[in-house]
Scaffold this motif. Sequence first.
Motif, PDB file in Angstrom:
ATOM      1  N   THR A   1       0.868  -1.182   0.000  1.00  0.00           N
ATOM      2  CA  THR A   1       0.000   0.000   0.000  1.00  0.00           C
ATOM      3  C   THR A   1       0.903   1.229   0.000  1.00  0.00           C
ATOM      4  N   ALA A   2       0.434   2.275  -0.608  1.00  0.00           N
ATOM      5  CA  ALA A   2       1.282   3.460  -0.770  1.00  0.00           C
ATOM      6  C   ALA A   2       1.681   4.031   0.581  1.00  0.00           C
ATOM      7  N   ALA A   3       2.937   4.391   0.697  1.00  0.00           N
ATOM      8  CA  ALA A   3       3.441   4.988   1.947  1.00  0.00           C
ATOM      9  C   ALA A   3       4.081   6.330   1.603  1.00  0.00           C
ATOM     10  N   CYS A   4       3.701   7.354   2.354  1.00  0.00           N
ATOM     11  CA  CYS A   4       4.204   8.696   2.080  1.00  0.00           C
ATOM     12  C   CYS A   4       5.498   8.975   2.834  1.00  0.00           C
ATOM     13  N   VAL A   5       5.691   8.277   3.952  1.00  0.00           N
ATOM     14  CA  VAL A   5       6.871   8.534   4.772  1.00  0.00           C
ATOM     15  C   VAL A   5       7.982   7.608   4.320  1.00  0.00           C
ATOM     16  N   ARG A   6       9.203   8.110   4.247  1.00  0.00           N
ATOM     17  CA  ARG A   6      10.338   7.308   3.805  1.00  0.00           C
ATOM     18  C   ARG A   6      10.723   6.321   4.905  1.00  0.00           C
ATOM     19  N   HIS A   7      10.941   5.056   4.522  1.00  0.00           N
ATOM     20  CA  HIS A   7      11.333   4.026   5.471  1.00  0.00           C
ATOM     21  C   HIS A   7      12.556   3.294   4.944  1.00  0.00           C
ATOM     22  N   THR A   8      12.989   2.288   5.692  1.00  0.00           N
ATOM     23  CA  THR A   8      14.174   1.525   5.325  1.00  0.00           C
ATOM     24  C   THR A   8      13.911   0.691   4.080  1.00  0.00           C
ATOM     25  N   ILE A   9      14.870   0.688   3.174  1.00  0.00           N
ATOM     26  CA  ILE A   9      14.800  -0.184   1.995  1.00  0.00           C
ATOM     27  C   ILE A   9      15.474  -1.504   2.346  1.00  0.00           C
ATOM     28  N   ILE A  10      14.748  -2.592   2.210  1.00  0.00           N
ATOM     29  CA  ILE A  10      15.237  -3.914   2.584  1.00  0.00           C
ATOM     30  C   ILE A  10      16.049  -4.484   1.423  1.00  0.00           C
ATOM     31  N   PRO A  11      17.260  -4.999   1.684  1.00  0.00           N
ATOM     32  CA  PRO A  11      18.050  -5.629   0.614  1.00  0.00           C
ATOM     33  C   PRO A  11      17.285  -6.780  -0.043  1.00  0.00           C
ATOM     34  N   ASP A  12      17.562  -6.998  -1.326  1.00  0.00           N
ATOM     35  CA  ASP A  12      16.817  -8.002  -2.089  1.00  0.00           C
ATOM     36  C   ASP A  12      16.901  -9.384  -1.442  1.00  0.00           C
ATOM     37  N   ASP A  13      18.084  -9.763  -0.958  1.00  0.00           N
ATOM     38  CA  ASP A  13      18.257 -11.100  -0.395  1.00  0.00           C
ATOM     39  C   ASP A  13      17.378 -11.289   0.836  1.00  0.00           C
ATOM     40  N   GLU A  14      17.327 -10.283   1.708  1.00  0.00           N
ATOM     41  CA  GLU A  14      16.485 -10.378   2.900  1.00  0.00           C
ATOM     42  C   GLU A  14      15.004 -10.322   2.534  1.00  0.00           C
ATOM     43  N   LEU A  15      14.677  -9.518   1.525  1.00  0.00           N
ATOM     44  CA  LEU A  15      13.278  -9.436   1.103  1.00  0.00           C
ATOM     45  C   LEU A  15      12.818 -10.782   0.547  1.00  0.00           C
ATOM     46  N   ALA A  16      13.690 -11.463  -0.180  1.00  0.00           N
ATOM     47  CA  ALA A  16      13.347 -12.794  -0.699  1.00  0.00           C
ATOM     48  C   ALA A  16      13.089 -13.763   0.447  1.00  0.00           C
ATOM     49  N   GLN A  17      13.884 -13.644   1.517  1.00  0.00           N
ATOM     50  CA  GLN A  17      13.687 -14.537   2.665  1.00  0.00           C
ATOM     51  C   GLN A  17      12.379 -14.216   3.386  1.00  0.00           C
ATOM     52  N   ILE A  18      12.016 -12.939   3.433  1.00  0.00           N
ATOM     53  CA  ILE A  18      10.731 -12.547   4.020  1.00  0.00           C
ATOM     54  C   ILE A  18       9.586 -13.127   3.188  1.00  0.00           C
ATOM     55  N   PHE A  19       9.697 -13.019   1.848  1.00  0.00           N
ATOM     56  CA  PHE A  19       8.675 -13.611   0.990  1.00  0.00           C
ATOM     57  C   PHE A  19       8.599 -15.128   1.219  1.00  0.00           C
ATOM     58  N   HIS A  20       9.760 -15.746   1.331  1.00  0.00           N
ATOM     59  CA  HIS A  20       9.835 -17.193   1.587  1.00  0.00           C
ATOM     60  C   HIS A  20       9.027 -17.559   2.827  1.00  0.00           C
ATOM     61  N   ASP A  21       9.245 -16.829   3.918  1.00  0.00           N
ATOM     62  CA  ASP A  21       8.539 -17.126   5.164  1.00  0.00           C
ATOM     63  C   ASP A  21       7.049 -16.829   5.037  1.00  0.00           C
ATOM     64  N   ALA A  22       6.708 -15.783   4.276  1.00  0.00           N
ATOM     65  CA  ALA A  22       5.295 -15.436   4.076  1.00  0.00           C
ATOM     66  C   ALA A  22       4.584 -16.525   3.283  1.00  0.00           C
ATOM     67  N   PHE A  23       5.266 -17.090   2.270  1.00  0.00           N
ATOM     68  CA  PHE A  23       4.665 -18.175   1.488  1.00  0.00           C
ATOM     69  C   PHE A  23       4.372 -19.380   2.379  1.00  0.00           C
ATOM     70  N   LEU A  24       5.329 -19.723   3.257  1.00  0.00           N
ATOM     71  CA  LEU A  24       5.136 -20.857   4.160  1.00  0.00           C
ATOM     72  C   LEU A  24       3.965 -20.597   5.106  1.00  0.00           C
ATOM     73  N   THR A  25       3.862 -19.348   5.576  1.00  0.00           N
ATOM     74  CA  THR A  25       2.748 -18.990   6.464  1.00  0.00           C
ATOM     75  C   THR A  25       1.420 -19.141   5.735  1.00  0.00           C
TER      76      THR A  25
END
Length: 276
Positions: A17-41
């Motif tokens: 969802t659109a976010a107006c406030v700037r936040h941390t950009i997650i490295p691709d490798d960690e983001l892939a691992q987050i997606f991995h865990d989300a898929f398992l969930t």
Amino acid sequence: MKRLIRTALAVVTLLCTAACVRHTIIPDDELAQIFHDAFLTNAYIGSQNVRIDSLNIYEPIFARYGYTTEDVQYTIGNFSKRKSARLGDVVELAIDRLEEEGKRYDREVAILDTIDNVARRTFTRTVLSDSLIRVRSLRDTARLSFVVDVEPGEYRLTMKYLVDSLDRNDRVLRSRMWIERNDSTQAYPYTLTLRRHREESFTRTFRVDTSHRRLHLHLLTFTDRSPKRPSVTVSDLRLTHTPETRTAVDSLYIKQLDVRIFADEFFRAALPKDSL
């Protein structure tokens, strides 16, 4: 694979969802691992038929890697500004990890199956065997009757038999087998009609548990009230016992580990000096 990627992108879209406030950009490798865990969930929730109306189920996943929901949303939204990166590449990386894990788990299951089979073979023992039994008189029939005390597991009977032309019985000959329960009743009775004039092979498996105490094998019985002289040959008779898989595996581990709690020097030091 394309269907899985589409599903993955749909999950990612829910997070984005659109976010107006700037936040941390997650490295691709960690983001892939987050997606991995989300898929398992998602897979677990789907298998348990759990209805989830909130995306809060993902917050513990993000927190495990030190990020917030807003960080994930911002990182996903930022992909449209990055010329050298594609969100689909990160999703595919997560899928590749899931597939690699699946192969590894398949190999581990195969190894466990192999251990089970090795353990069962290692502790399979022959209970009785005879290479050749000839029955040429009524008195000889006792040589083909066996009563065996049993333990939980699997008993496998194999043999060859021949009822030749010298047999004088008009009616059929049979083998009768059953397991005797602890209360002396019969379980799994089985009757084999013996064919004549050619050698036949026979195999039978009996599964025994703690409610059983004996296996009865009467390999030659008569249907005639007044039996006549038989002429039967039994060869390659073998009865083997294979313990239950759990028992066999435990025994295999004990045999292979050969654990000794105390070394010999410990006991020698504890003995009186005059006994050495």
